[in-house]
Structure formats: structure tokens, C-alpha cells
Design an enzyme around this catalytic site. Structure first.
Site, PDB file in Angstrom:
ATOM      1  N   ARG A  14      45.460  33.619  45.939  1.00  0.00           N
ATOM      2  CA  ARG A  14      43.803  34.114  46.590  1.00  0.00           C
ATOM      3  C   ARG A  14      44.354  34.579  48.170  1.00  0.00           C
ATOM      4  O   ARG A  14      43.875  35.958  48.703  1.00  0.00           O
ATOM      5  CB  ARG A  14      43.163  33.210  46.449  1.00  0.00           C
ATOM      6  CG  ARG A  14      41.863  33.684  47.609  1.00  0.00           C
ATOM      7  CD  ARG A  14      40.326  32.957  47.285  1.00  0.00           C
ATOM      8  NE  ARG A  14      40.618  31.465  47.207  1.00  0.00           N
ATOM      9  CZ  ARG A  14      40.794  30.776  48.617  1.00  0.00           C
ATOM     10  NH1 ARG A  14      40.892  30.722  49.516  1.00  0.00           N
ATOM     11  NH2 ARG A  14      41.104  28.751  48.395  1.00  0.00           N
TER      12      ARG A  14
ATOM     13  N   TYR B  91      25.740  54.894  44.745  1.00  0.00           N
ATOM     14  CA  TYR B  91      25.712  54.195  43.509  1.00  0.00           C
ATOM     15  C   TYR B  91      25.073  52.962  43.676  1.00  0.00           C
ATOM     16  O   TYR B  91      24.748  51.977  44.560  1.00  0.00           O
ATOM     17  CB  TYR B  91      27.330  53.424  43.478  1.00  0.00           C
ATOM     18  CG  TYR B  91      27.605  51.858  42.594  1.00  0.00           C
ATOM     19  CD1 TYR B  91      27.156  52.137  41.110  1.00  0.00           C
ATOM     20  CD2 TYR B  91      27.832  51.010  42.796  1.00  0.00           C
ATOM     21  CE1 TYR B  91      27.368  51.277  40.340  1.00  0.00           C
ATOM     22  CE2 TYR B  91      28.193  49.911  41.956  1.00  0.00           C
ATOM     23  CZ  TYR B  91      27.868  49.852  40.891  1.00  0.00           C
ATOM     24  OH  TYR B  91      27.212  48.888  39.645  1.00  0.00           O
TER      25      TYR B  91
ATOM     26  N   ASP C 169      33.173  55.995  50.399  1.00  0.00           N
ATOM     27  CA  ASP C 169      33.581  55.466  48.506  1.00  0.00           C
ATOM     28  C   ASP C 169      33.485  56.451  48.194  1.00  0.00           C
ATOM     29  O   ASP C 169      32.933  57.510  48.212  1.00  0.00           O
ATOM     30  CB  ASP C 169      31.972  54.566  48.613  1.00  0.00           C
ATOM     31  CG  ASP C 169      32.296  54.210  46.486  1.00  0.00           C
ATOM     32  OD1 ASP C 169      33.398  55.205  46.178  1.00  0.00           O
ATOM     33  OD2 ASP C 169      31.660  53.483  46.904  1.00  0.00           O
TER      34      ASP C 169
ATOM     35  N   LYS D 110      37.411  52.842  38.320  1.00  0.00           N
ATOM     36  CA  LYS D 110      37.076  54.170  37.461  1.00  0.00           C
ATOM     37  C   LYS D 110      38.603  54.690  37.222  1.00  0.00           C
ATOM     38  O   LYS D 110      39.415  54.411  37.186  1.00  0.00           O
ATOM     39  CB  LYS D 110      36.105  54.633  38.599  1.00  0.00           C
ATOM     40  CG  LYS D 110      35.039  54.172  38.610  1.00  0.00           C
ATOM     41  CD  LYS D 110      33.953  53.421  37.738  1.00  0.00           C
ATOM     42  CE  LYS D 110      32.854  52.180  38.616  1.00  0.00           C
ATOM     43  NZ  LYS D 110      32.221  51.425  37.496  1.00  0.00           N
TER      44      LYS D 110
HETATM   45  C1  LIG Z   1      31.192  55.320  43.527  1.00  0.00           C
HETATM   46  C2  LIG Z   1      31.305  53.774  42.991  1.00  0.00           C
HETATM   47  N1  LIG Z   1      31.250  52.825  43.669  1.00  0.00           N
HETATM   48  C3  LIG Z   1      31.676  51.375  43.637  1.00  0.00           C
HETATM   49  C4  LIG Z   1      31.459  50.950  42.452  1.00  0.00           C
HETATM   50  C5  LIG Z   1      31.352  49.258  42.157  1.00  0.00           C
HETATM   51  O1  LIG Z   1      32.498  49.002  41.283  1.00  0.00           O
HETATM   52  P1  LIG Z   1      32.524  47.880  40.812  1.00  0.00           P
HETATM   53  O2  LIG Z   1      31.666  48.224  39.452  1.00  0.00           O
HETATM   54  O3  LIG Z   1      34.230  48.242  40.197  1.00  0.00           O
HETATM   55  O4  LIG Z   1      32.685  46.881  41.513  1.00  0.00           O
HETATM   56  C6  LIG Z   1      30.850  52.223  41.169  1.00  0.00           C
HETATM   57  C7  LIG Z   1      30.236  51.341  40.537  1.00  0.00           C
HETATM   58  O5  LIG Z   1      29.779  51.855  39.379  1.00  0.00           O
HETATM   59  C8  LIG Z   1      30.732  53.483  41.959  1.00  0.00           C
HETATM   60  O6  LIG Z   1      30.275  54.537  40.676  1.00  0.00           O
END
Ligand SMILES: Cc1ncc(COP(=O)(O)O)c(C=O)c1O
Length: 391
Positions: free
Chosen positions: A59, A112, A184, A209
Site C-alpha cells: 500500500r 464522466y 481529466d 482506458k
Molecule cells: C473520462 C473518465 N474519467 C474517469 C473515469 C473513471 O475511471 P475508472 O473507471 O478507472 O475509475 C472514467 C471511467 O469511465 C472516465 O471515462
């Protein structure tokens, strides 16, 4: 760390990689362990008190994380990086490292859905509030700023409407008011867009992703200045949310082909967007690489290419969405994005299900919107599949 090379693909293969010092194995071992042994008790104290480097407990850190963090920091041009168990863990920790109870965030509805849920449902329980505005409209941004605003959190291109927000301009605005800008960068990826170079303070990623690219692990990352990442590390060690050795190893492997995959995603998505844009049954296509996109020139300024995700709306009523989604053969009906296979989904049915309808519509997320994550298959096959579903 090995020397840096001129081209991104050379660096993706070599940065952060080193043969195993014990066996010489070219590919690093998977450190699938929770705990690390010490020769002496003094050695453990040296590590705890910062006199020695090493690992004590997964961790707190793991050699597989270190390798990934080096590669990701290199990719985003950051001083330091931190990998975590998911994109949501990254977003949570990145914000909590700046914002305290009683303070305020500005974001937008077309992010998201999980990030929306964090801001709308979880953070208010901790006394952190969020105002959702259109960051393309500066008067909205200005009127949302309060004395206690600490962070502007943006996704650009936005999710799922592919709007483009001006990172340089918004960073300038944020910094004048002592606010940090977090981007992001999951949709764009550092292959296409470098938010830190454009003035953002922090980048977060869902490495689930494109960065991993194979729909087989969950991971997240925070990239920024070293002092800030150290604050994130302190929070995350106490809250949990760490990755494991095997997933970090898979991410390290996925990253070696990230540049090749992104080039293909960009090319395929551009071809699919052009096909849809010329189709008589399609009402709107949202893809920043199309000259008809309202922020195409801004996209060209701050991105080198436009990514693998696009959205579209069909003429006719919302029933058409089921018709298309149920008839595709190459595409998989599934949420998520950024992997080698093409995925198709209706955002309001899942990813943005929790965003209130009125706010969703303000962000351009209509019931008719279909989101496509274009994979690395042959562009002709992807287009043929959409063509037969539309016929
Ligand atoms: C643009 C974006 N940011 C953050 C996330 C969250 O990521 P995670 O599913 O790995 O927690 C997603 C998930 O689909 C996303 O599309």
C-alpha cells in the site's frame, strides 16, 4: 531510468524499464507481494525516516508502481506521478489533496458520470460543494468563483459530448484567483494533449482506458509537481485505494504499445466521424476532428490529434437508439472506452444515468446520444458495421 529518446514510441518502450537486478530478466518480475523483508531492524527504521529508499508494504509502494509512475510522468511531462487502483481513486485523491471541508469546486455537467456522482453525492458529505457551469462561457465561470473555490476540474474533450474547453485560457483565469486547474486527460490522452504544458496544475487519468488499452485492468494516475504528489501519496496511503503488482505490470506492458494504438484510434475515429457526418440518417456528429465541430480550431490549437471517442444523434425519435445498438455486430454493447475493441453505448442508459436530466441536457447529453469508442480494428470493418446497422 534509461536515457530518453527522441520519439514517443522509443520512450514508451524504454522509460521506467530496467532488467531485474537479481536474474537479469529483461521483462520486470511481477512483485505480487504485500510486504518486503529487511536485513536488519535498523534498515526498516532507515526507510521509515527517509534515510534509505526501498519498499516496506505494497500500500506504501511497490517496484511495479515505480516503473509505471516513471513512464506516466514522462508521458505527461510531470515532475512526479502516482498510480492508484482506479480513475475514480485518482480523481478523489487529487481533489482531496487540495480541497478541505467548507471549500468549493467548479466543474461541468458533461464529465464522466462517476466524477459527477463524487462531486454531487460524496463530497457534500465531507462539506465540499461543487458548482456545475459551462466552462466555455467565461461569464459562467466568473460568477461561479467564490472566496472558498480551490479547484476547477475539467474534462476536455468532454464526456460524452466531445466539447473542447480552452485549457490555457482557463488555467490563466484559475491562477489569477488562486485556484488550481485539474484536467481529466483520459479521453484525449497525453498522445494528443499535454495539459501541464498548457498551464494546468494537475492531470488525472483513468488508466483503465487508453493507457492500458486492453479492457483488463482498473487503474488510475495523478501527475503533477513533486510536492503536490507527495501530499497525494500521504492521503492515499492512509485512505487505501492502491493498485496491485500484477495490474501495475499489465499497465506497464500496455503502455509500450500506447503510441501505436493511439495513432490507430485517432485515424479510425476520424474515418468513422466522417462516415457518420455524411450519412443521411445522422443528425449530429460530435468529434473535434471534424471541421463542423464548433471548437475545431481550438481543438487544433491544444491537441495534436482528436482521440478515439465520438458521439452522434440520429434523426427520428429515441427508439432509433435501440435499433442501432441492437443491430451492431463488430461493436460490443458495453460501457467504458479506450480499448482495442470498438464499444458502443447510450450514455443516459448507464454512464450518465445518475446525472439529473435537466443538468444532462444543459451539458448536451440528450436521450438520443450514442457514444462510440472506436477500436483498432480495420476502419472499413467498423464503418461497414455501422452502415449495416443504419440501413
Ligand atoms: C473520462 C473518465 N474519467 C474517469 C473515469 C473513471 O475511471 P475508472 O473507471 O478507472 O475509475 C472514467 C471511467 O469511465 C472516465 O471515462
Amino acid at each position: 531510468m534509461k536515457k530518453r529518446f527522441r520519439g514517443i514510441n522509443s520512450n514508451l518502450v524504454h522509460v521506467g524499464e530496467r532488467p531485474d537486478p537479481v536474474t537479469g530478466s529483461v521483462i520486470p518480475p511481477i512483485y505480487q507481494t504485500t510486504t518486503f523483508a529487511f536485513e536488519t531492524n535498523e534498515g526498516m527504521l532507515d526507510l521509515m525516516e527517509g534515510r534509505a529508499e526501498g519498499y516496506i508494504y505494497t500500500r506504501y509502494g511497490n517496484p511495479n508502481y515505480t516503473m509505471v509512475e516513471e513512464k506516466l510522468a514522462f508521458l505527461e511531462g510531470a515532475e512526479k506521478g502516482l498510480v492508484l487502483s482506479s480513475g475514480m481513486a485518482a480523481t478523489s485523491v487529487a481533489i482531496m489533496a487540495i480541497v478541505k471541508s467548507g471549500e468549493h469546486i467548479i466543474s461541468h455537467p458533461d464529465i464522466y458520470g462517476g466524477s459527477f456522482g463524487l462531486f454531487d453525492d460524496v463530497f457534500p458529505r465531507l462539506g465540499i460543494t461543487t458548482t456545475f457551469v459551462d466552462p466555455g462561457d467565461f461569464s459562467q465561470l466568473e460568477s461561479a468563483v467564490r472566496k472558498n473555490t480551490r479547484v476547477i476540474f475539467l474534462e476536455t474533450p468532454s464526456n460524452p459530448t466531445l466539447r473542447i474547453y480552452d485549457i490555457k485560457k482557463i488555467a490563466g483565469f484559475a491562477h489569477e484567483s488562486g485556484i488550481k486547474l485539474i484536467i481529466d486527460n483520459t479521453f484525449a490522452t497525453p498522445f494528443n494533449q499535454k495539459p501541464l504544458d498548457l498551464g494546468a496544475d494537475v492531470v488525472v487519468h483513468s488508466c483503465t482506458k487508453y493507457l492500458n488499452g486492453h479492457s483488463d485492468i482498473m487503474a488510475g494516475a495523478i501527475l503533477g509537481e513533486a510536492d503536490y504528489i507527495d501530499i497525494c501519496i500521504n492521503i492515499f496511503r492512509k485512505m487505501g485505494g492502491n493498485l496491485n503488482g500484477f495490474d501495475a505490470w499489465l499497465l506497464l506492458r500496455g503502455l509500450k504499445t500506447f503510441g501505436l494504438r493511439m495513432k490507430r484510434h485517432n485515424e479510425n475515429a476520424q474515418a468513422v466521424a466522417e462516415f457518420l457526418d455524411n450519412h443521411s440518417l445522422v443528425e449530429n456528429v460530435y468529434y473535434p476532428g471534424l471541421p463542423s465541430h464548433p471548437q475545431h480550431s481550438l481543438a487544433k490549437e491544444q491537441m495534436s490529434a482528436f482521440g478515439g471517442v465520438l458521439s452522434f444523434e440520429l434523426k427520428g425519435d429515441v427508439k432509433q437508439v435501440n435499433h442501432i445498438l441492437n443491430r451492431v455486430k463488430l461493436f460490443t454493447r458495453a460501457v467504458s472506452l479506450g480499448s482495442v475493441e470498438s464499444l458502443i453505448t447510450q450514455p443516459v442508459a448507464a454512464v450518465h444515468y445518475n446525472v439529473p436530466r435537466e443538468l444532462r441536457l444543459r451539458g448536451g447529453i440528450s436521450d438520443k446520444l450514442v457514444r462510440v469508442s472506436v477500436g483498432i480494428e480495420e476502419a472499413e470493418d467498423i464503418i461497414e458495421d455501422l452502415a449495416q446497422a443504419l440501413d
